[in-house]
Design a protein around this motif. Structure first.
Motif, PDB file in Angstrom:
ATOM      1  N   PHE A   1       0.844  -1.194   0.000  1.00 56.57           N
ATOM      2  CA  PHE A   1       0.000   0.000   0.000  1.00 56.57           C
ATOM      3  C   PHE A   1       0.879   1.243   0.000  1.00 56.57           C
ATOM      4  CE2 PHE A   1      -2.248  -3.300   2.357  1.00 56.57           C
ATOM      5  CZ  PHE A   1      -3.518  -3.298   1.770  1.00 56.57           C
ATOM      6  N   GLN A   2       0.556   2.168  -0.893  1.00 51.49           N
ATOM      7  CA  GLN A   2       1.255   3.444  -0.923  1.00 51.49           C
ATOM      8  C   GLN A   2       0.231   4.571  -0.833  1.00 51.49           C
ATOM      9  OE1 GLN A   2       3.414   2.443  -4.580  1.00 51.49           O
ATOM     10  NE2 GLN A   2       5.311   2.235  -3.401  1.00 51.49           N
ATOM     11  N   HIS A   3       0.519   5.717  -1.387  1.00 48.85           N
ATOM     12  CA  HIS A   3      -0.367   6.872  -1.309  1.00 48.85           C
ATOM     13  C   HIS A   3      -1.684   6.625  -2.058  1.00 48.85           C
ATOM     14  CE1 HIS A   3      -1.626  10.674  -3.399  1.00 48.85           C
ATOM     15  NE2 HIS A   3      -1.708  11.058  -2.148  1.00 48.85           N
ATOM     16  N   GLY A   4      -2.810   7.126  -1.506  1.00 48.58           N
ATOM     17  CA  GLY A   4      -4.098   7.041  -2.185  1.00 48.58           C
ATOM     18  C   GLY A   4      -5.137   6.277  -1.385  1.00 48.58           C
ATOM     19  N   VAL A   5      -6.311   6.079  -2.008  1.00 47.76           N
ATOM     20  CA  VAL A   5      -7.428   5.394  -1.355  1.00 47.76           C
ATOM     21  C   VAL A   5      -7.518   3.968  -1.887  1.00 47.76           C
ATOM     22  CG1 VAL A   5      -9.923   5.373  -0.967  1.00 47.76           C
ATOM     23  CG2 VAL A   5      -8.699   7.567  -1.093  1.00 47.76           C
ATOM     24  N   TYR A   6      -7.485   3.001  -0.971  1.00 50.24           N
ATOM     25  CA  TYR A   6      -7.622   1.583  -1.297  1.00 50.24           C
ATOM     26  C   TYR A   6      -8.969   1.108  -0.779  1.00 50.24           C
ATOM     27  CZ  TYR A   6      -2.614   1.549  -2.311  1.00 50.24           C
ATOM     28  OH  TYR A   6      -1.373   1.800  -2.854  1.00 50.24           O
ATOM     29  N   GLY A   7      -9.814   0.628  -1.682  1.00 53.54           N
ATOM     30  CA  GLY A   7     -11.133   0.144  -1.296  1.00 53.54           C
ATOM     31  C   GLY A   7     -11.147  -1.364  -1.196  1.00 53.54           C
ATOM     32  N   LEU A   8     -11.469  -1.881  -0.008  1.00 49.13           N
ATOM     33  CA  LEU A   8     -11.505  -3.322   0.235  1.00 49.13           C
ATOM     34  C   LEU A   8     -12.954  -3.785   0.256  1.00 49.13           C
ATOM     35  CD1 LEU A   8     -10.167  -6.017   1.018  1.00 49.13           C
ATOM     36  CD2 LEU A   8     -10.159  -5.230   3.403  1.00 49.13           C
ATOM     37  N   LEU A   9     -13.335  -4.548  -0.760  1.00 47.94           N
ATOM     38  CA  LEU A   9     -14.703  -5.049  -0.894  1.00 47.94           C
ATOM     39  C   LEU A   9     -14.783  -6.507  -0.473  1.00 47.94           C
ATOM     40  CD1 LEU A   9     -15.870  -3.674  -4.373  1.00 47.94           C
ATOM     41  CD2 LEU A   9     -16.910  -3.152  -2.159  1.00 47.94           C
ATOM     42  N   GLY A  10     -15.905  -6.873   0.113  1.00 43.73           N
ATOM     43  CA  GLY A  10     -16.115  -8.269   0.463  1.00 43.73           C
ATOM     44  C   GLY A  10     -17.408  -8.437   1.227  1.00 43.73           C
ATOM     45  N   GLU A  11     -17.938  -9.648   1.173  1.00 39.14           N
ATOM     46  CA  GLU A  11     -19.153  -9.946   1.912  1.00 39.14           C
ATOM     47  C   GLU A  11     -18.870  -9.888   3.408  1.00 39.14           C
ATOM     48  OE1 GLU A  11     -19.118 -13.811   0.310  1.00 39.14           O
ATOM     49  OE2 GLU A  11     -20.597 -13.387  -1.267  1.00 39.14           O
ATOM     50  N   ASN A  12     -19.931  -9.809   4.219  1.00 44.24           N
ATOM     51  CA  ASN A  12     -19.770  -9.935   5.662  1.00 44.24           C
ATOM     52  C   ASN A  12     -19.157 -11.296   5.968  1.00 44.24           C
ATOM     53  OD1 ASN A  12     -20.907  -7.421   6.317  1.00 44.24           O
ATOM     54  ND2 ASN A  12     -22.974  -8.241   6.234  1.00 44.24           N
ATOM     55  N   GLY A  13     -18.125 -11.318   6.795  1.00 45.39           N
ATOM     56  CA  GLY A  13     -17.457 -12.571   7.124  1.00 45.39           C
ATOM     57  C   GLY A  13     -16.308 -12.923   6.201  1.00 45.39           C
ATOM     58  N   ALA A  14     -15.978 -12.037   5.265  1.00 43.07           N
ATOM     59  CA  ALA A  14     -14.896 -12.330   4.315  1.00 43.07           C
ATOM     60  C   ALA A  14     -13.512 -12.238   4.951  1.00 43.07           C
ATOM     61  CB  ALA A  14     -14.973 -11.381   3.118  1.00 43.07           C
ATOM     62  N   GLY A  15     -13.414 -11.565   6.113  1.00 44.54           N
ATOM     63  CA  GLY A  15     -12.119 -11.403   6.780  1.00 44.54           C
ATOM     64  C   GLY A  15     -11.622  -9.973   6.765  1.00 44.54           C
ATOM     65  N   LYS A  16     -12.447  -9.043   6.299  1.00 45.60           N
ATOM     66  CA  LYS A  16     -12.013  -7.649   6.162  1.00 45.60           C
ATOM     67  C   LYS A  16     -11.646  -7.024   7.507  1.00 45.60           C
ATOM     68  CE  LYS A  16     -15.752  -5.993   4.283  1.00 45.60           C
ATOM     69  NZ  LYS A  16     -16.609  -7.171   4.545  1.00 45.60           N
ATOM     70  N   THR A  17     -12.516  -7.176   8.496  1.00 49.68           N
ATOM     71  CA  THR A  17     -12.258  -6.566   9.807  1.00 49.68           C
ATOM     72  C   THR A  17     -11.027  -7.162  10.467  1.00 49.68           C
ATOM     73  OG1 THR A  17     -14.566  -5.928  10.179  1.00 49.68           O
ATOM     74  CG2 THR A  17     -13.187  -6.230  12.131  1.00 49.68           C
ATOM     75  N   THR A  18     -10.855  -8.471  10.345  1.00 46.13           N
ATOM     76  CA  THR A  18      -9.658  -9.119  10.902  1.00 46.13           C
ATOM     77  C   THR A  18      -8.400  -8.556  10.261  1.00 46.13           C
ATOM     78  OG1 THR A  18     -10.890 -11.155  11.345  1.00 46.13           O
ATOM     79  CG2 THR A  18      -8.493 -11.329  11.255  1.00 46.13           C
ATOM     80  N   LEU A  19      -8.422  -8.385   8.948  1.00 43.31           N
ATOM     81  CA  LEU A  19      -7.280  -7.820   8.244  1.00 43.31           C
ATOM     82  C   LEU A  19      -6.993  -6.400   8.718  1.00 43.31           C
ATOM     83  CD1 LEU A  19      -5.145  -7.988   5.992  1.00 43.31           C
ATOM     84  CD2 LEU A  19      -6.899  -7.215   4.378  1.00 43.31           C
ATOM     85  N   MET A  20      -8.037  -5.584   8.828  1.00 47.90           N
ATOM     86  CA  MET A  20      -7.855  -4.193   9.260  1.00 47.90           C
ATOM     87  C   MET A  20      -7.295  -4.121  10.684  1.00 47.90           C
ATOM     88  SD  MET A  20      -9.061  -2.498   6.630  1.00 47.90           S
ATOM     89  CE  MET A  20     -10.161  -1.108   6.542  1.00 47.90           C
ATOM     90  N   ARG A  21      -7.785  -5.000  11.558  1.00 52.08           N
ATOM     91  CA  ARG A  21      -7.319  -4.986  12.952  1.00 52.08           C
ATOM     92  C   ARG A  21      -5.855  -5.419  13.058  1.00 52.08           C
ATOM     93  NH1 ARG A  21     -11.137  -4.861  17.070  1.00 52.08           N
ATOM     94  NH2 ARG A  21     -10.075  -6.440  18.313  1.00 52.08           N
ATOM     95  N   MET A  22      -5.413  -6.285  12.160  1.00 51.66           N
ATOM     96  CA  MET A  22      -3.997  -6.641  12.144  1.00 51.66           C
ATOM     97  C   MET A  22      -3.152  -5.471  11.643  1.00 51.66           C
ATOM     98  SD  MET A  22      -3.586 -10.668  11.120  1.00 51.66           S
ATOM     99  CE  MET A  22      -4.579 -10.665   9.623  1.00 51.66           C
ATOM    100  N   ILE A  23      -3.641  -4.794  10.601  1.00 46.96           N
ATOM    101  CA  ILE A  23      -2.915  -3.636  10.078  1.00 46.96           C
ATOM    102  C   ILE A  23      -2.769  -2.564  11.151  1.00 46.96           C
ATOM    103  CG2 ILE A  23      -3.114  -1.690   8.456  1.00 46.96           C
ATOM    104  CD1 ILE A  23      -4.274  -3.679   6.427  1.00 46.96           C
ATOM    105  N   CYS A  24      -3.780  -2.444  12.010  1.00 45.36           N
ATOM    106  CA  CYS A  24      -3.735  -1.440  13.085  1.00 45.36           C
ATOM    107  C   CYS A  24      -2.976  -1.921  14.324  1.00 45.36           C
ATOM    108  CB  CYS A  24      -5.155  -1.040  13.466  1.00 45.36           C
ATOM    109  SG  CYS A  24      -6.000  -0.106  12.186  1.00 45.36           S
ATOM    110  N   GLY A  25      -2.487  -3.155  14.297  1.00 47.70           N
ATOM    111  CA  GLY A  25      -1.719  -3.661  15.426  1.00 47.70           C
ATOM    112  C   GLY A  25      -2.555  -4.128  16.595  1.00 47.70           C
ATOM    113  N   ILE A  26      -3.878  -4.264  16.394  1.00 49.17           N
ATOM    114  CA  ILE A  26      -4.768  -4.704  17.476  1.00 49.17           C
ATOM    115  C   ILE A  26      -4.744  -6.214  17.606  1.00 49.17           C
ATOM    116  CG2 ILE A  26      -7.184  -4.724  18.243  1.00 49.17           C
ATOM    117  CD1 ILE A  26      -7.501  -2.073  16.659  1.00 49.17           C
ATOM    118  N   LEU A  27      -4.627  -6.906  16.475  1.00 52.13           N
ATOM    119  CA  LEU A  27      -4.519  -8.366  16.466  1.00 52.13           C
ATOM    120  C   LEU A  27      -3.131  -8.782  16.002  1.00 52.13           C
ATOM    121  CD1 LEU A  27      -7.849  -9.646  14.816  1.00 52.13           C
ATOM    122  CD2 LEU A  27      -7.178  -9.881  17.203  1.00 52.13           C
ATOM    123  N   GLU A  28      -2.601  -9.811  16.624  1.00 49.09           N
ATOM    124  CA  GLU A  28      -1.311 -10.367  16.201  1.00 49.09           C
ATOM    125  C   GLU A  28      -1.530 -11.381  15.086  1.00 49.09           C
ATOM    126  OE1 GLU A  28       1.984 -10.161  17.023  1.00 49.09           O
ATOM    127  OE2 GLU A  28       1.587  -8.380  18.230  1.00 49.09           O
TER     128      GLU A  28
END
Length: 301
Positions: free
Chosen positions: A26-53
């Motif tokens: 990921f570099q500069h700009g807006v990245y849109g992550l699409l997926g159904e509920n339960g696809a793993g989006k929130t888990t991925l975001m929480r890892m990027i934020c350092g909340i989940l290992e």
């Protein structure tokens, strides 16, 4: 500008794989992550934020593991979770003062920053009102303010327009678009129109895996010969709905107009159409299903 890199990132919850071996940059700009509920989006975001290992792989910021960066990484980061916590009896002003204190922002800087951001999201007039009196849209706008207090260079937004009415959704999209001019923004959603208008790069996630990435133009080029419009009888419409991906259905008297996503021409009178982002999303989700059944991997760009 900063660069984030995911290297074979994996997250397991006991027997379940929530995120499966994702590698991205990921570099500069807006990245849109699409997926159904339960696809793993929130888990991925929480890892990027350092909340989940992560269970495997690593996340790098400018080549350094985010876990080793500690406070240095957190100072670069702004995060709006899907359900962000707030005290409903606090006024907007008091809540933001509290959040600024948690982020250890200097008092003078915080005061000026809060004023600027409340004005940006059009909440200045209600700064003294309790949050429990706010609408859903106002609360989401307050959430973006708390995420921006430290002027982050990496902004992570998880389902930011969930539950908003169309007018609020458009307002929020415009805010996000303006923020993407000078920072890295990662936006996750299951609402296709949220990314159609503002994302520089689009990512499609399914069952924990990243099944396609690229610009809308790149994706549309691949789908350009796979969208059809046809007018059929009600009986034919039911049969075609069982056989193909129908992205839209509209009744015309005794006939039915179908918009179909398919590599093959579905009926003789079908006419090719330019793909919308919704057509593109449905095409790659279906392609992901087909590849999973056949044991092959979907091509990534």
């Amino acid at each position: 500008m900063h660069e984030l890199e995911l290297v074979k990132l994996q997250k397991n919850f006991q027997e379940k794989i929530a995120v499966e071996s994702i590698s991205m940059r990921f570099q500069h700009g807006v990245y849109g992550l699409l997926g159904e509920n339960g696809a793993g989006k929130t888990t991925l975001m929480r890892m990027i934020c350092g909340i989940l290992e992560p269970s495997g792989g690593e996340i790098l910021c400018d080549g350094m593991r985010i876990g080793k960066m500690g406070g240095e990484y957190r100072s670069l980061l702004g995060y709006l979770p899907q359900d962000f916590g707030y005290y409903e009896d606090f006024t907007a002003q008091r809540f933001l003062n509290y959040m600024a204190a948690l982020k250890a922002l200097p008092e003078d800087y915080a005061k000026k920053r809060i004023e600027e951001l409340l004005d940006m999201v059009d909440l200045s007039a209600v700064r003294k009102k309790k949050i429990k009196t706010f609408s859903g849209g106002m609360i989401r706008r307050l959430g973006i303010v708390q995420a921006l207090l430290n002027d982050p260079e990496i902004l992570v937004l998880d389902e930011p327009t969930s539950g908003l009415d169309p007018k609020e959704r458009v307002r929020f999209r415009n805010i996000i678009s303006s923020l993407g001019k000078n920072r890295l923004v990662i936006l996750s959603t299951h609402i296709v129109s949220d990314v159609e208008y503002i994302a520089d790069q689009i990512m499609i996630m399914k069952n924990g895996g990243m099944i396609r990435t690229g610009t809308e133009t790149q994706m549309a080029e691949e789908v350009k010969d796979c969208v059809w419009k046809c007018l059929v009888s009600g009986k034919e419409a039911m049969e075609l709905n069982e056989k193909y991906i129908v992205s839209n259905l509209r009744n015309h008297g005794e006939q039915v107009e179908l918009r179909i996503v398919s590599k093959e021409k579905p009926v003789e009178n079908a006419e090719k159409q330019s793909p919308t982002m919704e057509d593109i999303y449905l095409y790659f989700i279906q392609k992901g299903n087909e590849n999973k059944k056949s044991g092959t991997e979907v091509r990534r760009k």
